[in-house]
Design a protein around this motif. Structure first.
Motif: not given
Length: 191
Positions: A27-31, A103-116
């Motif tokens: 399942y690919l959630n919207p975030r 394979a990364h979790s939504t939270d991991h992607l979000t946290k990393a991208l927000k710091r870029h």
């Protein structure tokens, strides 16, 4: 000179990602969809001299990078739209993005991208500020040092394009399989 995006619509890319997730029984959630679309746009631009994969604008939403048109269209369900086939160089990149970051979790992607820096700089201008494609190319196209987590999506860095794009397998004149990458001349800054 502005070049047209590779695809006719961001919907083509979004549906490709959603269908790929279904093919993998995920399942690919919207975030997470928006994070992967953002990375696809960035890495396509890096690999193709700043050209866009899709006609999309990403904004620095408080929750992370978002493409607002897709966000609204998918608010209640999967919209009915006519889709176009994505050219092979686009699907090759999308497959690479899915394999590298899916394979990364939504939270991991979000946290990393927000710091870029592309996201952080846009968000510093104010919520929903546009994330500039040039900033995405500059950040995601740079070579990394060992302290930046080579090959990993971290708070301070992201994998270089050569670590993201999967090579195409072709056959040599003798029939032997060989890996090939798209030729990208080095910039004058790298010399």
């Amino acid at each position: 000179m502005a070049y047209p995006p590779l695809t006719d619509s961001a919907f083509d890319v979004a549906f490709w990602m959603l269908d790929r997730a279904l093919d993998d029984n995920e399942y690919l959630n919207p975030r997470k969809l928006h994070r992967l679309l953002y990375l696809a746009q960035a890495y396509f631009a890096v690999a193709n001299a700043g050209h866009k994969l899709m006609p999309a604008t990403f904004v620095a939403d408080p929750d992370g990078p978002v493409e607002p048109t897709l966000f609204r269209a998918f608010a209640y369900s999967r919209p009915r739209v006519d889709l176009q086939t994505i050219p092979e160089r686009g699907t090759q990149l999308l497959d690479s993005i899915w394999r590298r970051f899916g394979a990364h979790s939504t939270d991991h992607l979000t946290k990393a991208l927000k710091r870029h820096p592309p996201y952080a700089d846009a968000f510093a201008e104010g919520p929903r500020a546009e994330i500039e494609l040039d900033a995405m190319v500059a950040f995601y196209g740079r070579k990394q040092t060992a302290t930046q987590g080579i090959g990993a999506l971290t708070d301070s860095g992201a994998p270089h394009i050569e670590q993201v794009l999967r090579p195409r397998v072709m056959r040599s004149q003798s029939g032997k399989p060989v890996n090939v990458h798209q030729w990208r001349p080095r910039s004058l800054k790298e010399n």
